[in-house]
Design a protein around this motif. Structure first.
Motif, PDB file in Angstrom:
ATOM      1  N   SER A  36       0.859  -1.189   0.000  1.00 41.77           N
ATOM      2  CA  SER A  36       0.000   0.000   0.000  1.00 41.77           C
ATOM      3  C   SER A  36       0.892   1.235   0.000  1.00 41.77           C
ATOM      4  CB  SER A  36      -0.928   0.010   1.225  1.00 41.77           C
ATOM      5  OG  SER A  36      -0.181  -0.034   2.426  1.00 41.77           O
ATOM      6  N   ASN A  37       0.253   2.434  -0.220  1.00 39.44           N
ATOM      7  CA  ASN A  37       0.984   3.708  -0.234  1.00 39.44           C
ATOM      8  C   ASN A  37       2.197   3.664  -1.159  1.00 39.44           C
ATOM      9  OD1 ASN A  37      -0.653   5.257   1.383  1.00 39.44           O
ATOM     10  ND2 ASN A  37       0.430   4.752   3.278  1.00 39.44           N
ATOM     11  N   LEU A  44       6.234   5.862   4.470  1.00 38.23           N
ATOM     12  CA  LEU A  44       6.065   4.415   4.579  1.00 38.23           C
ATOM     13  C   LEU A  44       6.281   3.947   6.010  1.00 38.23           C
ATOM     14  CD1 LEU A  44       7.945   3.041   1.419  1.00 38.23           C
ATOM     15  CD2 LEU A  44       5.484   3.171   1.798  1.00 38.23           C
ATOM     16  N   ASP A  48       2.669  -0.699   5.493  1.00 33.99           N
ATOM     17  CA  ASP A  48       2.691  -0.556   4.042  1.00 33.99           C
ATOM     18  C   ASP A  48       3.571  -1.593   3.348  1.00 33.99           C
ATOM     19  OD1 ASP A  48       1.071   1.800   4.017  1.00 33.99           O
ATOM     20  OD2 ASP A  48       2.823   2.954   4.681  1.00 33.99           O
TER      21      ASP A  48
END
Length: 665
Positions: A36-37, A44, A48
């Motif tokens: 993610s991200n 981060l 993530d």
């Protein structure tokens, strides 16, 4: 000295190339490590990242570099279609990055659209995404060769380029691949081809999977001498150490010049020398950051690594490409080959004139349409097909793996092909054939089949030339695309070959002796072709049998034919004879229709007994025996070999009597 014309490369093009390379590399690193991200590099945290990242990093920078420039070169006015082919299966992460940027992956997998959600979904799914996996995929750009068969990409590219004057195929080959027999032989085998435009780019990063590569340890002068000795004009370009824009400009000049020379028929090769994994952890084959959740230093290293590609210059807050990257995506074209539907000749009628005449007649009829190639490891004359030598559509080179690459690449363009070889040498093709079976399962459109005609099997050859292992192994895969055709006579050879060349989506292996002269009644040929087997009424008693004799192959048909009357007279039983034309038919659920309801069954086959037992899978609830190839302990004459395997009249009769005796108990 390099005498190629080096076109001018504008600073804008170099900036576009640099942006595209950084984007591909960044997205590859993100897929390996993030869930993610994907663009929030500075923010981060542990939530993530993937706790245990898996995948391959080392090949990413160089592969991304070549894909970048090959894609941009298509718009440089060369006037040829440029088709990159990825040789390393581990380059799949780069292929996915490119396919996301171009939108090609969303056409196949809509959930991976060109937005933040699609990118996050693609990264989160790596490496275990259903139906996509982690390696090179044939449904995505540059994926015509999937890579499971290490070393075959060069020969595959040569096959794709055969008789394609408007196409240059660019296989991206690792220096480790250059140590494989397939790649090593392909350099020299190229001399056997005409009108074939291939520009290999060797990714010379110094390492194979676990250690230094042999080619990477050579100096630029040694690498160049090696290529020239095999008939290729080389140029070595080093990247990863100097100013990025200058290196992009230099490589692009070299690549476009090499493409133009290749388009004119020259044999060029580009060696891209770089450090494995440059721009990230140097020398790593797999991802080196394996404990992101438990090691804060690794998480910090990942932030710094991702930041080095300056993603804010590449994407806006909505993950849309901006600036030079957007300009590059507007300019690139990743070539691919879409197979065309090509004409087929009228059905070819058999003439009963023997193996050589039947095979030659069928091949000439298909060659008249202009889309067939026949490949052989210098065995056409030995296989009584010497009349075909010198035809523009036949090619001989003594390297079976190269021939398989050629026929796989050729058929990937929608055209039809055949390999003619000895049964004893065919096991060399196993890895490549299994790789092709895996690859073709993932392709929506059925390609023309890969066809093999195997002659000179062990029953008629010397001690060292007896090995039916290919058939056993292919049948063991259980893949419905595999068909092993065992025609009983030359008329049936003609039918099997004609059917195989017309088929799509299959691997057809035809096992037929070149000495076959006997012919059998033709009344069941159509049933054999469409059902894979048929009752031979001319040898069978009417009604329900006590014993069913099943023959698969010309020698098996001959020995069963000779044994029937003796078995009938000795045992006073009703006998049925079934001829198997396609061994895959033995997996059918309705064998009782052919074998009888309760009859004992004796199967005589050219190949291993184990192959037949595997096909039957214990489904026949009765007495069954199989006679087939039995490895001899030492060289022996043909008649003694047959007796050793019980593959003669006496052996078949004895086995039949034993089955009938058990049935009476």
């Amino acid at each position: 000295m390099n005498h190629w014309r080096e076109p001018e490369v504008s600073s804008d093009l170099a900036r576009r190339a640099d942006a595209l390379w950084r984007a591909l590399t960044y997205l590859s690193v993100a897929q390996l490590h993030l869930r993610s991200n994907l663009l929030a590099v500075d923010c981060l945290d542990v939530s993530d990242v993937k706790p245990r990242p898996a995948g391959h990093w080392g090949t990413v920078p160089g592969t991304a570099w070549v894909l970048t420039h090959a894609s941009l070169a298509a718009g440089c006015g060369i006037g040829m279609q440029i088709v990159p082919v990825l040789g390393a299966g581990h380059a799949g992460v780069v292929q996915r990055a490119l396919a996301w940027l171009t939108g090609d992956i969303a056409r196949v997998y809509p959930r991976y659209g060109r937005d933040a959600g699609g990118l996050a979904a693609m990264a989160a799914a790596f490496p275990d995404g259903d139906t996509l996996g982690s390696e090179v995929h044939p449904a995505l750009p540059a994926g015509a060769y999937m890579g499971g068969w290490l070393g075959g990409a060069f020969a595959f590219a040569q096959g794709m380029a055969l008789d394609s004057p408007n196409r240059v195929v660019v296989p991206i080959i690792g220096d480790g691949e250059c140590e494989t027999p397939s790649t090593a032989a392909s350099w020299l085998a190229h001399r056997a081809l005409t009108d074939t435009r291939v520009l290999p780019v060797v990714h010379l990063n110094g390492h194979r999977m676990g250690g230094p590569s042999l080619l990477g340890a050579m100096s630029n002068e040694q690498v160049s001498a090696y290529a020239r000795g095999l008939g290729w004009e080389p140029v070595v370009v080093e990247v990863g150490a100097g100013p990025a824009l200058a290196e992009h400009a230099e490589f692009h000049r070299v690549l476009v010049a090499a493409l133009e020379a290749t388009a004119r028929g020259a044999h060029r090769v580009v060696f891209l020398r770089c450090l494995k994994g440059w721009s990230g952890p140097i020398g790593a084959h797999k991802t080196p950051l394996t404990d992101l959740a438990g090691d804060s230093c690794q998480l910090a290293a990942l932030r710094a690594w991702l930041s080095s590609y300056r993603p804010s210059e590449l994407f806006d807050a909505d993950t849309q490409p901006v600036g030079a990257l957007a300009s590059a995506l507007d300019a690139i074209h990743v070539g691919s080959v879409l197979p065309d539907a090509l004409p087929l000749p009228p059905p070819v009628a058999a003439s009963g004139r023997g193996f050589a005449t039947e095979v030659t007649t069928v091949l000439r009829a298909h060659a008249a349409t202009g889309d067939i190639k026949v490949f052989s490891p210098d065995e056409l004359r030995s296989n009584h097909l010497g009349e075909l030598q010198g035809e523009a559509w036949t090619h001989e080179v003594l390297a079976e793996e190269v021939l398989l690459g050629w026929v796989a690449g050729w058929t990937a363009t929608g055209r039809r092909g055949l390999i003619v070889s000895y049964e004893a040498f065919a096991p060399l093709l196993l890895t490549g054939l299994v790789g092709q079976l895996k690859q073709r399962r993932l392709i929506e459109h059925a390609l023309p089949s890969i066809n093999l005609l195997l002659t000179s099997y062990g029953w008629h050859n010397v001690y060292s030339h007896g090995d039916p292992s290919l058939i056993t192994a292919l049948l063991g895969t259980g893949d419905p695309a595999v068909h092993v055709l065992t025609p009983a006579d030359s008329d049936r050879v003609a039918a099997a070959l004609d059917d195989a060349l017309r088929s799509t989506g299959r691997v057809n292996v035809i096992v037929a002796g070149k000495h076959t002269t006997v012919t059998y009644p033709r009344e069941t040929i159509d049933e054999e072709r469409h059902r894979g087997l048929a009752v031979w009424h001319h040898l069978s008693d009417p009604g329900e049998p006590d014993l069913t004799l099943v023959c698969a192959g010309d020698l098996a048909a001959a020995v069963v034919t000779d044994a029937v009357s003796r078995i009938r007279s000795c045992s006073d039983c009703r006998v049925r004879v079934v001829n198997v034309h396609d061994l895959a038919a033995l997996m059918a659920p309705d064998l009782h229709h052919y074998f009888g309801t309760h009859a004992a069954v004796l199967i005589v086959t050219l190949g291993h007994r184990a192959a037949i037992w595997g096909l039957l899978g214990g489904r026949l609830d009765r007495d069954v025996e199989v006679i087939g190839w039995s490895e001899p302990p030492f060289p022996m004459p043909q008649d003694r070999l047959a007796a050793h395997a019980e593959f003669d009249v006496a052996g078949v009769t004895s086995a039949a009597e034993a089955l009938l005796a058990r049935r009476k108990r």
